[in-house]
Scaffold this motif. Structure first.
Motif, short mmCIF file in Angstrom:
data_model
loop_
_atom_site.label_atom_id
_atom_site.label_comp_id
_atom_site.label_asym_id
_atom_site.label_seq_id
_atom_site.Cartn_x
_atom_site.Cartn_y
_atom_site.Cartn_z
N SER A 180 54.53 34.87 -1.63
CA SER A 180 53.75 34.33 -2.86
C SER A 180 52.83 35.39 -3.02
O SER A 180 52.41 35.79 -4.12
CB SER A 180 53.04 33.01 -2.71
N CYS A 181 52.20 36.40 -2.08
CA CYS A 181 51.35 37.34 -2.27
C CYS A 181 52.08 38.84 -1.92
O CYS A 181 51.82 39.50 -2.46
CB CYS A 181 50.36 37.09 -0.96
N HIS A 182 52.84 38.75 -0.95
CA HIS A 182 53.50 40.07 -0.63
C HIS A 182 54.62 40.54 -1.37
O HIS A 182 54.81 41.78 -1.74
CB HIS A 182 54.23 39.97 0.81
N ASP A 183 55.12 39.57 -2.49
CA ASP A 183 56.07 40.03 -3.32
C ASP A 183 55.56 41.00 -4.38
O ASP A 183 56.06 41.99 -4.97
CB ASP A 183 56.72 38.94 -4.31
N ARG A 184 54.30 40.80 -4.92
CA ARG A 184 53.62 41.31 -6.05
C ARG A 184 52.46 42.22 -5.40
O ARG A 184 51.51 42.71 -6.26
CB ARG A 184 53.08 40.30 -7.05
N GLY A 185 51.74 42.10 -4.11
CA GLY A 185 50.80 42.73 -3.66
C GLY A 185 49.49 42.07 -4.12
O GLY A 185 48.54 42.94 -4.32
N VAL A 186 49.48 40.81 -4.26
CA VAL A 186 48.29 40.11 -4.68
C VAL A 186 47.27 40.23 -3.56
O VAL A 186 47.09 40.31 -2.45
CB VAL A 186 48.43 38.44 -4.69
N VAL A 187 45.88 40.72 -4.16
CA VAL A 187 44.63 40.62 -3.49
C VAL A 187 44.90 41.68 -2.22
O VAL A 187 44.33 41.40 -1.27
CB VAL A 187 44.08 39.46 -3.06
N ALA A 241 47.28 42.66 -0.49
CA ALA A 241 48.57 42.23 0.38
C ALA A 241 49.51 43.47 0.31
O ALA A 241 49.95 43.82 -1.01
CB ALA A 241 49.24 41.17 0.13
N LYS A 246 52.91 45.10 -0.35
CA LYS A 246 54.27 44.57 -0.79
C LYS A 246 55.16 44.73 -0.11
O LYS A 246 55.29 45.66 0.76
CB LYS A 246 54.68 45.56 -2.04
#
Length: 127
Positions: free
Chosen positions: A58-65, A67, A69
């Motif tokens: 949920s975060c690492h697929d898109r590099g959210v905040v 994270a 990728k």
């Protein structure tokens, strides 16, 4: 021991060859490897892929905040240099914007290690 793990021979055969050749020192042997470019499904269980999709992804697929990728070897490089123990501690306790356990409260340290290796490894192009 590291060589035995990477060998197609049985560990006993490797140990026997070491003794025969007189190789008794404990110096590390550098081994040439090729970069990984495909998902190694032999070393990550399908259940962990589901866990990845439900939690880490949920975060690492898109590099959210911030994270790193999944599959971005350059972004993961400095993190991997910190050592797996440090990375597992970061996951378990939470780190920066990552919540404790990366939201995988049923994951073991071994699960975290496998998930970290999966995310830090180059992924095949989806197309």
């Amino acid at each position: 021991m590291l060589i035995a793990a990477c060998s197609s021979k049985e560990p006993a055969q490797v140990a026997e060859q070491s003794q025969v050749s007189g190789a008794h020192d404990t110096a590390a042997v550098e081994v040439q490897t090729e970069p990984t470019t495909e998902i190694d499904t032999v070393h990550i269980a399908p259940e962990l892929l589901d866990t990845y999709r439900q939690t880490c992804g949920s975060c690492h697929d898109r590099g959210v905040v911030g994270a790193p990728k999944t599959g971005d070897v350059v972004a993961w490089g400095p993190r991997m240099e910190q050592g797996m123990d440090t990375l597992v501690t970061h996951v378990r306790n939470g780190f920066k914007a990552m919540p404790p356990a990366g939201l995988c409260y049923s994951c073991t340290d071994e699960d975290f290690q496998a998930l970290i290796l999966y995310m830090a490894t180059a992924q095949p192009e989806q197309g």
